[in-house]
Write a protein that holds these residues in place. Sequence first.
Motif, mmCIF file in Angstrom:
data_model
loop_
_atom_site.group_PDB
_atom_site.id
_atom_site.type_symbol
_atom_site.label_atom_id
_atom_site.label_comp_id
_atom_site.label_asym_id
_atom_site.label_seq_id
_atom_site.Cartn_x
_atom_site.Cartn_y
_atom_site.Cartn_z
ATOM 1 N N ILE A 112 1.016 -1.351 0.327
ATOM 2 C CA ILE A 112 -0.159 0.276 -0.004
ATOM 3 C C ILE A 112 1.132 1.366 0.079
ATOM 4 C CG2 ILE A 112 -1.817 1.556 1.338
ATOM 5 C CD1 ILE A 112 -2.252 -1.758 0.234
ATOM 6 N N PRO A 113 0.719 2.189 -0.912
ATOM 7 C CA PRO A 113 1.313 3.239 -0.604
ATOM 8 C C PRO A 113 0.814 4.214 0.810
ATOM 9 C CG PRO A 113 -0.686 3.779 -1.541
ATOM 10 C CD PRO A 113 -0.474 2.597 -1.842
ATOM 11 N N PRO A 114 2.024 5.151 0.662
ATOM 12 C CA PRO A 114 2.125 5.497 1.834
ATOM 13 C C PRO A 114 0.772 6.734 2.342
ATOM 14 C CG PRO A 114 3.370 6.915 0.556
ATOM 15 C CD PRO A 114 3.027 5.165 -0.421
ATOM 16 N N GLY A 115 0.671 7.379 3.673
ATOM 17 C CA GLY A 115 -0.678 7.725 3.231
ATOM 18 C C GLY A 115 -1.627 7.160 2.855
ATOM 19 N N ASN A 116 -2.081 5.682 3.807
ATOM 20 C CA ASN A 116 -3.554 5.438 3.788
ATOM 21 C C ASN A 116 -4.143 6.231 5.437
ATOM 22 O OD1 ASN A 116 -5.334 3.240 4.784
ATOM 23 N ND2 ASN A 116 -5.294 2.688 2.257
ATOM 24 N N ASN A 117 -5.111 6.134 5.209
ATOM 25 C CA ASN A 117 -5.152 6.608 7.079
ATOM 26 C C ASN A 117 -5.819 5.405 7.880
ATOM 27 O OD1 ASN A 117 -4.947 9.435 6.539
ATOM 28 N ND2 ASN A 117 -6.784 9.775 6.029
ATOM 29 N N PHE A 118 -6.801 4.692 7.328
ATOM 30 C CA PHE A 118 -6.944 3.326 7.733
ATOM 31 C C PHE A 118 -5.986 2.573 8.404
ATOM 32 C CE2 PHE A 118 -8.102 -0.919 7.698
ATOM 33 C CZ PHE A 118 -9.021 -1.347 8.426
ATOM 34 N N LEU A 119 -4.403 3.052 7.725
ATOM 35 C CA LEU A 119 -3.439 1.590 8.264
ATOM 36 C C LEU A 119 -2.191 2.732 8.497
ATOM 37 C CD1 LEU A 119 -2.218 -0.534 5.006
ATOM 38 C CD2 LEU A 119 -4.350 -0.867 7.114
ATOM 39 N N ALA A 120 -2.548 3.818 9.224
ATOM 40 C CA ALA A 120 -1.673 4.726 9.854
ATOM 41 C C ALA A 120 -1.408 4.373 11.581
ATOM 42 C CB ALA A 120 -2.680 5.897 10.159
ATOM 43 N N GLY A 121 -0.359 4.371 12.244
ATOM 44 C CA GLY A 121 -0.327 3.835 12.897
ATOM 45 C C GLY A 121 -0.655 1.935 13.037
ATOM 46 N N THR A 122 -0.668 1.464 12.272
ATOM 47 C CA THR A 122 -0.375 -0.166 12.430
ATOM 48 C C THR A 122 1.574 -0.387 12.353
ATOM 49 O OG1 THR A 122 -0.778 -0.099 10.551
ATOM 50 C CG2 THR A 122 -2.750 -0.237 11.424
ATOM 51 N N GLY A 123 1.141 -1.624 12.025
ATOM 52 C CA GLY A 123 2.684 -1.950 10.930
ATOM 53 C C GLY A 123 2.950 -2.450 10.637
ATOM 54 N N THR A 124 4.610 -2.603 9.681
ATOM 55 C CA THR A 124 4.452 -3.204 8.214
ATOM 56 C C THR A 124 3.534 -4.251 8.290
ATOM 57 O OG1 THR A 124 6.641 -3.175 8.871
ATOM 58 C CG2 THR A 124 6.025 -4.785 6.946
ATOM 59 N N ILE A 125 3.015 -5.078 8.531
ATOM 60 C CA ILE A 125 1.703 -5.966 8.126
ATOM 61 C C ILE A 125 0.328 -4.581 8.838
ATOM 62 C CG2 ILE A 125 0.366 -7.241 8.545
ATOM 63 C CD1 ILE A 125 2.587 -9.327 8.726
ATOM 64 N N GLY A 126 0.261 -3.658 7.872
ATOM 65 C CA GLY A 126 -0.921 -2.878 8.327
ATOM 66 C C GLY A 126 -2.576 -3.620 8.763
ATOM 67 N N ALA A 127 -2.616 -4.873 7.767
ATOM 68 C CA ALA A 127 -4.193 -5.210 8.069
ATOM 69 C C ALA A 127 -4.071 -7.028 7.383
ATOM 70 C CB ALA A 127 -5.304 -4.722 7.464
ATOM 71 N N LEU A 128 -4.625 -7.638 8.164
ATOM 72 C CA LEU A 128 -4.902 -9.160 7.527
ATOM 73 C C LEU A 128 -6.472 -8.643 6.182
ATOM 74 C CD1 LEU A 128 -3.835 -12.092 6.778
ATOM 75 C CD2 LEU A 128 -4.960 -12.164 9.719
ATOM 76 N N SER A 129 -6.030 -8.442 5.527
ATOM 77 C CA SER A 129 -7.569 -8.186 4.321
ATOM 78 C C SER A 129 -8.116 -9.544 4.585
ATOM 79 C CB SER A 129 -7.063 -6.950 3.206
ATOM 80 O OG SER A 129 -7.800 -7.277 2.776
ATOM 81 N N SER A 130 -9.035 -9.196 5.181
ATOM 82 C CA SER A 130 -10.359 -10.748 4.740
ATOM 83 C C SER A 130 -11.563 -10.754 3.568
ATOM 84 C CB SER A 130 -10.755 -11.255 6.259
ATOM 85 O OG SER A 130 -9.149 -11.079 6.926
ATOM 86 N N GLY A 164 -0.956 -1.882 16.560
ATOM 87 C CA GLY A 164 -0.985 -3.067 15.645
ATOM 88 C C GLY A 164 -2.015 -3.317 14.852
ATOM 89 N N SER A 165 -1.363 -4.282 13.991
ATOM 90 C CA SER A 165 -1.882 -5.145 13.379
ATOM 91 C C SER A 165 -3.628 -4.864 12.697
ATOM 92 C CB SER A 165 -1.555 -6.620 12.602
ATOM 93 O OG SER A 165 0.099 -5.998 12.181
ATOM 94 N N LYS A 166 -4.153 -4.647 11.513
ATOM 95 C CA LYS A 166 -5.495 -4.790 11.773
ATOM 96 C C LYS A 166 -6.125 -6.058 11.068
ATOM 97 C CE LYS A 166 -6.543 0.037 11.826
ATOM 98 N NZ LYS A 166 -7.172 1.550 11.503
ATOM 99 N N ILE A 167 -7.528 -6.813 11.876
ATOM 100 C CA ILE A 167 -8.053 -7.450 10.444
ATOM 101 C C ILE A 167 -9.239 -7.356 9.760
ATOM 102 C CG2 ILE A 167 -9.175 -10.044 10.404
ATOM 103 C CD1 ILE A 167 -7.451 -10.354 12.988
ATOM 104 N N SER A 168 -9.366 -7.459 8.946
ATOM 105 C CA SER A 168 -10.179 -6.261 8.296
ATOM 106 C C SER A 168 -11.300 -6.988 7.240
ATOM 107 C CB SER A 168 -10.192 -4.962 7.380
ATOM 108 O OG SER A 168 -9.039 -5.907 6.301
ATOM 109 N N TRP A 169 -12.710 -6.626 7.291
ATOM 110 C CA TRP A 169 -13.537 -8.406 6.005
ATOM 111 C C TRP A 169 -14.226 -7.220 5.599
ATOM 112 C CZ3 TRP A 169 -12.780 -8.270 11.322
ATOM 113 C CH2 TRP A 169 -12.175 -9.629 11.453
ATOM 114 N N GLY A 170 -14.525 -7.758 3.704
ATOM 115 C CA GLY A 170 -14.486 -6.402 3.298
ATOM 116 C C GLY A 170 -16.817 -7.023 2.768
#
Length: 239
Positions: A112-130, A164-170
Amino acid sequence: MTSDLEALVVAADDPAGLASFWSGVLRRPLGVGTAVLPVTETEFPIRFVPTTAPKDVPNQMHFDLTSSSLEDQQETVDRALELGGSHLDIGQGPDAEHVVMADPEGNELCVIPPGNNFLAGTGTIGALSSDGSQAVGYFWSQALGWPLVWDQDEETAIQSPRGGSKISWGGPPVRQKTARNRLHLHLSPVGDDGVTAEVQRLVALGASRVDPALADPACLAEEWLPLLDPDGNELCVRA
């Protein structure tokens, strides 16, 4: 009573090789047995276990990797390619700012490019996108005791109270499940009530029990108790 997220488990043709790839991409050291990426302050452990099942459908989960700058995003992409990853076309189009890739065994990931507000303040793994329903997001929030940090238009996301990393569902449409997931979560009961009480709690929240004949042999060998979440995705509880 709740459960802790003990690890994300990845079924792999070559567990040590895939662990080495992800160790390099994430810049996380290998743990004991060379097929474990230990916990960090912002990310959960990842364990790689053997499988003989082919990967012939998209995964239900994939990593969204964060970037601090466009240069950092390109460095992550280049590092993944050097380690055996590849670009992946899922119809994202030439104007997409995120880079869709696959690891050496075909597991999808996005840089993901920089500036993604949803992933701000997470980790290298911003989200486990599901891929998953709103109901499954609610289930996992209660199962882990992680608050919902997004709940809109049937899309949900949870995050540990520690961050830390989030877990998300679409949300819908949810792809029909046709094979055992290559990625699934392992839970450890917290409290003195025991694993039986925790399994009963998870079932009351919407999980279902699994015929051991259909469970992941690698999990059964380590005496994990297999369940399915409300969307039919595998999870295991430490026995």
